[in-house]
Write an enzyme that holds these catalytic residues in place. Structure first.
Site, PDB file in Angstrom:
ATOM      1  N   SER A  91       0.850  -1.201   0.000  1.00  0.00           N
ATOM      2  CA  SER A  91       0.000   0.000   0.000  1.00  0.00           C
ATOM      3  C   SER A  91       0.880   1.243   0.000  1.00  0.00           C
ATOM      4  O   SER A  91       1.664   1.437  -0.922  1.00  0.00           O
ATOM      5  CB  SER A  91      -0.946  -0.037   1.201  1.00  0.00           C
ATOM      6  OG  SER A  91      -1.857   1.041   1.153  1.00  0.00           O
ATOM      7  N   THR A  92       0.808   2.069   1.039  1.00  0.00           N
ATOM      8  CA  THR A  92       1.582   3.310   1.075  1.00  0.00           C
ATOM      9  C   THR A  92       3.079   3.019   0.954  1.00  0.00           C
ATOM     10  O   THR A  92       3.626   2.225   1.701  1.00  0.00           O
ATOM     11  CB  THR A  92       1.334   4.061   2.401  1.00  0.00           C
ATOM     12  OG1 THR A  92      -0.070   4.224   2.567  1.00  0.00           O
ATOM     13  CG2 THR A  92       2.003   5.416   2.390  1.00  0.00           C
ATOM     14  N   HIS A 133      -2.664  -0.923  -3.297  1.00  0.00           N
ATOM     15  CA  HIS A 133      -3.819  -0.061  -3.047  1.00  0.00           C
ATOM     16  C   HIS A 133      -3.696   1.228  -3.844  1.00  0.00           C
ATOM     17  O   HIS A 133      -2.862   2.092  -3.546  1.00  0.00           O
ATOM     18  CB  HIS A 133      -3.918   0.288  -1.552  1.00  0.00           C
ATOM     19  CG  HIS A 133      -4.232  -0.885  -0.691  1.00  0.00           C
ATOM     20  ND1 HIS A 133      -3.955  -0.916   0.658  1.00  0.00           N
ATOM     21  CD2 HIS A 133      -4.791  -2.089  -0.970  1.00  0.00           C
ATOM     22  CE1 HIS A 133      -4.343  -2.076   1.168  1.00  0.00           C
ATOM     23  NE2 HIS A 133      -4.842  -2.807   0.189  1.00  0.00           N
ATOM     24  N   MET A 185      -0.197   1.041   5.430  1.00  0.00           N
ATOM     25  CA  MET A 185      -0.885   1.183   6.712  1.00  0.00           C
ATOM     26  C   MET A 185      -2.031   0.184   6.803  1.00  0.00           C
ATOM     27  O   MET A 185      -2.538  -0.309   5.798  1.00  0.00           O
ATOM     28  CB  MET A 185      -1.396   2.614   6.889  1.00  0.00           C
ATOM     29  CG  MET A 185      -2.336   3.128   5.834  1.00  0.00           C
ATOM     30  SD  MET A 185      -2.758   4.854   6.139  1.00  0.00           S
ATOM     31  CE  MET A 185      -3.594   5.273   4.606  1.00  0.00           C
ATOM     32  N   ASP A 203      -4.265  -5.108   5.953  1.00  0.00           N
ATOM     33  CA  ASP A 203      -4.705  -5.887   4.805  1.00  0.00           C
ATOM     34  C   ASP A 203      -3.651  -6.935   4.463  1.00  0.00           C
ATOM     35  O   ASP A 203      -2.458  -6.643   4.418  1.00  0.00           O
ATOM     36  CB  ASP A 203      -4.945  -4.963   3.604  1.00  0.00           C
ATOM     37  CG  ASP A 203      -5.693  -5.655   2.472  1.00  0.00           C
ATOM     38  OD1 ASP A 203      -6.349  -6.682   2.732  1.00  0.00           O
ATOM     39  OD2 ASP A 203      -5.619  -5.160   1.328  1.00  0.00           O
TER      40      ASP A 203
END
Length: 363
Positions: free
Chosen positions: A184-185, A211, A304, A307
């Site tokens: 993600s991030t 994401h 973050m 998931d």
């Protein structure tokens, strides 16, 4: 508790006011200043030393892309980009991330978004997360601009140290293999680091959930494909998973796989989001867990939240799996890897520049 100090950089007075008002609604955040262009923003970053910067892309005098690069060179600070969802906007956003921005938010309707309230909660959440990023992880690694001539030869492969891994490798030397990655991030830079160090003849297909909203994942795939020896593409519903190819889940769609004869087929759908995510790492991992006769490698990198954790449990409960998590030392956000490690199901914790090596050890 000290407040998170934020600097807003945008050439629109309306946008500066709107973003300031949104952030002010959270008691943990304080807007300490605004700037009208990248040059002024860079000056204020040095003077005010904010915890987080929100940055527009298109601005006069010094645009957001060049401003991010200068900030990372002169005063490393977490930067969140605000971008349009056009093709050009998506490409600019990825350039900003390449230059050191840690995350981005897609404006709902162009440069002047009168409906910016739609992303207010996302903006606040990302500012809070960005404030926790380690400064040492913000130092930008110079991007590769051409295909690696022989990235496999540059990796010094380490032999597995324990008897279990030796037995694992022997018993699976002729087994079909699949690699699944969730991030993600900070993910685009982490994916670049991993995918550019995989050889074109890797004996597995690679499934990726990053994401990102719709419109951005295709640009990400094109960019990664241009600098990797393997093929990288946005996944298409119904296509056969091929060895040496990485498939990135399109923004807004879950990525799954199903067996069809001797092949694996990609399935994309718009079923309910999982923990606010579509695509979701959990959904991908759970789908892969249902495949029989495959050895699986699962990788969870920076991001973050948690998931991928439930999907990891499903994978470990079904079949032969090796799981790798990115270390805290190199994660931009140590949320997803930390949650995965907490399950005690992770086989290796590795810095991002060693993850490709670990994947190759198993496939």
């Amino acid at each position: 508790m000290e407040k998170i100090r934020v600097l807003i950089v945008d050439d629109s007075a309306f946008m500066r006011k709107l973003i300031s008002e949104f952030l002010a609604e959270d008691s943990k955040i304080e807007v300490i200043g605004t700037a009208r262009n990248g040059k002024e923003g860079l000056k204020k970053v040095k003077e005010l030393k904010p915890d987080v910067v929100t940055m527009d892309v298109e601005m006069p005098i010094l645009n957001g892309l060049d401003a991010v690069k200068q900030i990372m060179l002169e005063q490393p600070t977490p930067v969140i980009m605000l971008s349009s969802t056009t093709k050009e906007g998506a490409e600019n956003t990825l350039t900003a991330i390449q230059n050191g921005a840690i995350d981005f938010i897609a404006k709902p309707s162009g440069a002047i978004s009168l409906d910016l309230h739609k992303i207010k909660e996302e903006l606040i959440l990302k500012v809070i997360s960005a404030s926790k990023v380690s400064r040492k992880n913000l130092i930008n690694i110079l991007p590769k601009t051409t295909k690696c001539e022989d990235s496999y030869s540059r990796i010094e492969l380490r032999k597995p140290n324990d008897i279990v891994n030796k037995a694992f490798n022997r018993s699976n030397s002729n087994t079909k293999k699949i690699v699944c990655i969730g991030t993600s991030t900070g993910g685009p830079r982490a994916l670049q680091n991993v995918l550019t160090n995989l050889p074109a003849d890797i004996d597995a297909g690679i499934l990726i959930v990053q994401h990102m909203p719709a419109g951005f994942t295709k640009s990400l795939a094109i960019r990664l494909n241009s600098i990797s020896n393997i093929s990288v593409k946005e996944a298409v519903d119904g296509e056969i998973v091929q060895k040496g190819t990485a498939y990135i889940a399109p923004g807004g769609l879950h990525l799954k796989v199903v067996e069809s004869g001797l092949n694996l087929l990609i399935k994309l759908d718009k079923s309910e989001s999982r923990n606010g995510h579509r695509p979701s790492v959990d959904v991908l991992f759970e789908s892969v867990s249902e495949i029989k006769e495959y050895m699986k490698v699962a990788v969870i990198m920076t991001g973050m939240g948690s998931d991928g954790t439930q999907g990891l449990i499903a994978l470990k409960n079904n079949g032969t799996v090796r799981a790798i998590a990115e270390s805290q030392e190199t994660s931009i956000i140590f949320g997803m890897p930390k949650a995965a490690i907490a399950t005690r199901l992770i086989d290796e914790v590795q810095d991002v520049d060693k993850i490709a090596e670990s994947i190759l050890k198993y496939v």
